[in-house]
Design an enzyme around this catalytic site. Structure first.
Site, PDB file in Angstrom:
ATOM      1  N   HIS A 168      -2.905  26.757  15.505  1.00 26.14           N
ATOM      2  CA  HIS A 168      -4.129  27.412  15.971  1.00 26.14           C
ATOM      3  C   HIS A 168      -5.084  26.401  16.606  1.00 26.14           C
ATOM      4  O   HIS A 168      -5.813  26.730  17.547  1.00 26.14           O
ATOM      5  CB  HIS A 168      -4.843  28.057  14.784  1.00 26.14           C
ATOM      6  CG  HIS A 168      -4.406  29.457  14.478  1.00 26.14           C
ATOM      7  ND1 HIS A 168      -4.640  30.514  15.316  1.00 26.14           N
ATOM      8  CD2 HIS A 168      -3.760  29.973  13.396  1.00 26.14           C
ATOM      9  CE1 HIS A 168      -4.169  31.622  14.775  1.00 26.14           C
ATOM     10  NE2 HIS A 168      -3.618  31.322  13.608  1.00 26.14           N
TER      11      HIS A 168
ATOM     12  N   ASP B 250      12.503  36.146  29.037  1.00 29.55           N
ATOM     13  CA  ASP B 250      13.938  36.061  29.328  1.00 29.55           C
ATOM     14  C   ASP B 250      14.333  34.596  29.485  1.00 29.55           C
ATOM     15  O   ASP B 250      13.924  33.922  30.422  1.00 29.55           O
ATOM     16  CB  ASP B 250      14.236  36.842  30.608  1.00 29.55           C
ATOM     17  CG  ASP B 250      15.704  36.837  30.976  1.00 29.55           C
ATOM     18  OD1 ASP B 250      16.523  36.277  30.210  1.00 29.55           O
ATOM     19  OD2 ASP B 250      16.042  37.394  32.030  1.00 29.55           O
TER      20      ASP B 250
END
Length: 455
Positions: free
Chosen positions: A156, A393
């Site tokens: 984070h 992808d």
């Protein structure tokens, strides 16, 4: 004295997820087969990158994300691993801060610094998790059905959602043999505090303790109650209906409320109802605002770091529950409109003068007993609407599901776009067990064609 943060533990990348057509995939305990340290494919700058004051108040925990891919005929698991290793190594050349390590600065202030030492990301191979960290963790899991999952956990402190999506899309491009299109902008000095910091000019209530339930002296009782997670689906028709409900009583001089403002307001109201709040209960909705285009001048394309500010909308529960949805949406709009260049600079200055940032570090961790508690009577929403985190992808087709791998605490929820880009939304919500059934009822009240699956 410094302590390497790689000695800390992070949550396991495991979660039961509900997919479309009621298809259930459950990630159970898996067997760790191997792990690889993936370093940049080329030499990268070794000088430290300054961590901005906007980075410093982010939780120390990692943000886990998971993607599921169906059966991949003609591809061996070994070849998939090799493709990920090579392409990740290439991606870490331009995103080289993710190959570094964080360490605590001196003074016990909870602040961190970054060492760009090219120690690399960690790639795990598993059969069906075990995570220790650098700043980027990747886990590829093979299932007996032939499908695979790709789990990612990123610090984070290092990046926000937009930067994460930039990195993932670049990594996938390299895996497909395509060139980099947008270079990351790595200079974080854009978000350093002013010297000297200017005293607060605004009410930055994110530095104040969140509201408590009426009659409660602290949050320990609420923090200790059992919680559960459920996934909710909103079709495009349902989203548009909520948007219409939010705008039906809107004044003519007010810009139309967005679908996020409508759905977030609906979640807020339903939670208050499910928790059976008293009318005069103060409740807050915490959320993040991306301010890249709110700064003067706007930030360069590809800014890589945290450029989000955690703010809160506030109301009495009775007003939320009895007034039209547009009231909740208006409170959210008011909070968003506060975020200007001046407001952001003031918030960063306030981070700089905090003597200790430790309380911001662990509240996101599942089961955390430290720091402020943002559950009942409050909620926190993370929106991934509009983030380019879909259709990742790596050369073997698009994922069949992508979403958060953890939902940390009571009242925490994620909103993300449906996988088919059809205008639908999916919501992952954690609530106390005692409130979840009532929440489901309120959530779908007056909305037809609903579906919900419990995790």
């Amino acid at each position: 004295m410094t302590q390497n943060i790689s000695s800390l533990k992070i949550p396991i990348l495991s979660l039961s997820l509900s997919l479309s057509l009621s298809l259930w995939l459950t990630i159970k305990m898996v067997v760790l087969k191997n792990y690889y340290t993936v370093r940049p494919a080329e030499p990268t700058p070794s000088s430290g990158i300054c961590m901005s004051d906007c980075d410093q108040d982010k939780p120390i925990t990692h943000a886990p994300l998971i993607c599921f891919y169906g059966s991949l005929p003609g591809l061996s698991f070994a070849s998939i691993i090799e493709t990920l290793k090579i392409s990740l190594s290439k991606a870490l050349v331009c995103f080289y801060p993710l190959a570094g390590r964080l360490y605590w600065t001196t003074g016990n202030s909870g602040r961190v610094a970054l060492n760009c030492n090219s120690m690399g990301a960690r790639l795990y191979q598993a059969d069906d998790p075990l995570d220790q960290l650098p700043l980027l963790l990747v886990q590829l899991t093979k299932f007996s059905c032939g499908g695979v999952s790709l789990g990612l956990a990123t610090s984070h402190i290092m990046i926000d959602g937009l930067s994460l999506s930039h990195f993932i899309s670049t990594w996938a491009k390299f895996a497909r043999g395509e060139p980099l299109d947008v270079l990351p902008f790595l200079d974080r000095t854009l978000l350093l505090a002013r010297d000297p910091p200017i005293p607060p000019q605004f009410n930055h209530d994110r530095f104040s303790p969140p509201p408590l339930l009426i009659g409660g002296s602290d949050n320990q009782e609420e923090r200790s109650k059992e919680t559960t997670v459920a996934m909710f689906h909103l079709s495009k028709t349902q989203v548009e209906k909520l948007k219409h409900m939010a705008n039906v009583s809107r004044a003519t001089n007010v810009q139309s409320y967005s679908r996020y403002e409508a759905v977030a307001g609906h979640l807020w109201r339903c939670t208050c109802n499910a928790r059976e709040h008293k009318n005069n209960q103060i409740t807050k909705l915490y959320f993040q605002v991306n301010f890249r285009n709110r700064m003067l001048p706007p930030f360069p394309q590809g800014y890589f770091g945290n450029a989000i500010l955690r703010i809160a909308a506030s109301s009495q529960s009775g007003e939320l529950m009895t007034r039209p949805l547009g009231h909740a949406s208006s409170k959210i709009r008011e909070a968003v409109e506060m975020v200007t260049d001046d407001y952001v600079r003031s918030a960063i200055d306030l981070v700089k003068v905090q003597p200790d940032l430790t309380r911001f570090r662990t509240y996101h961790t599942v089961g955390s007993t430290q720091g402020h508690f943002y559950g009942n009577p409050n909620i926190e929403i993370t929106s991934w609407i509009g983030l380019p985190l879909k259709n990742v992808d790596f050369g073997w087709g698009k994922e069949i599901y992508m979403g958060p791998a953890t939902v940390a605490f009571d009242g925490k929820c994620f909103i993300f776009s449906g996988r088919d880009g059809d205008g639908s939304l999916t919501i992952a919500m954690r609530l106390q067990v005692a409130h979840m059934d009532a929440f489901k009822e309120f959530f779908y009240k007056d909305i037809s064609d609903w579906s919900c699956s419990k995790l």
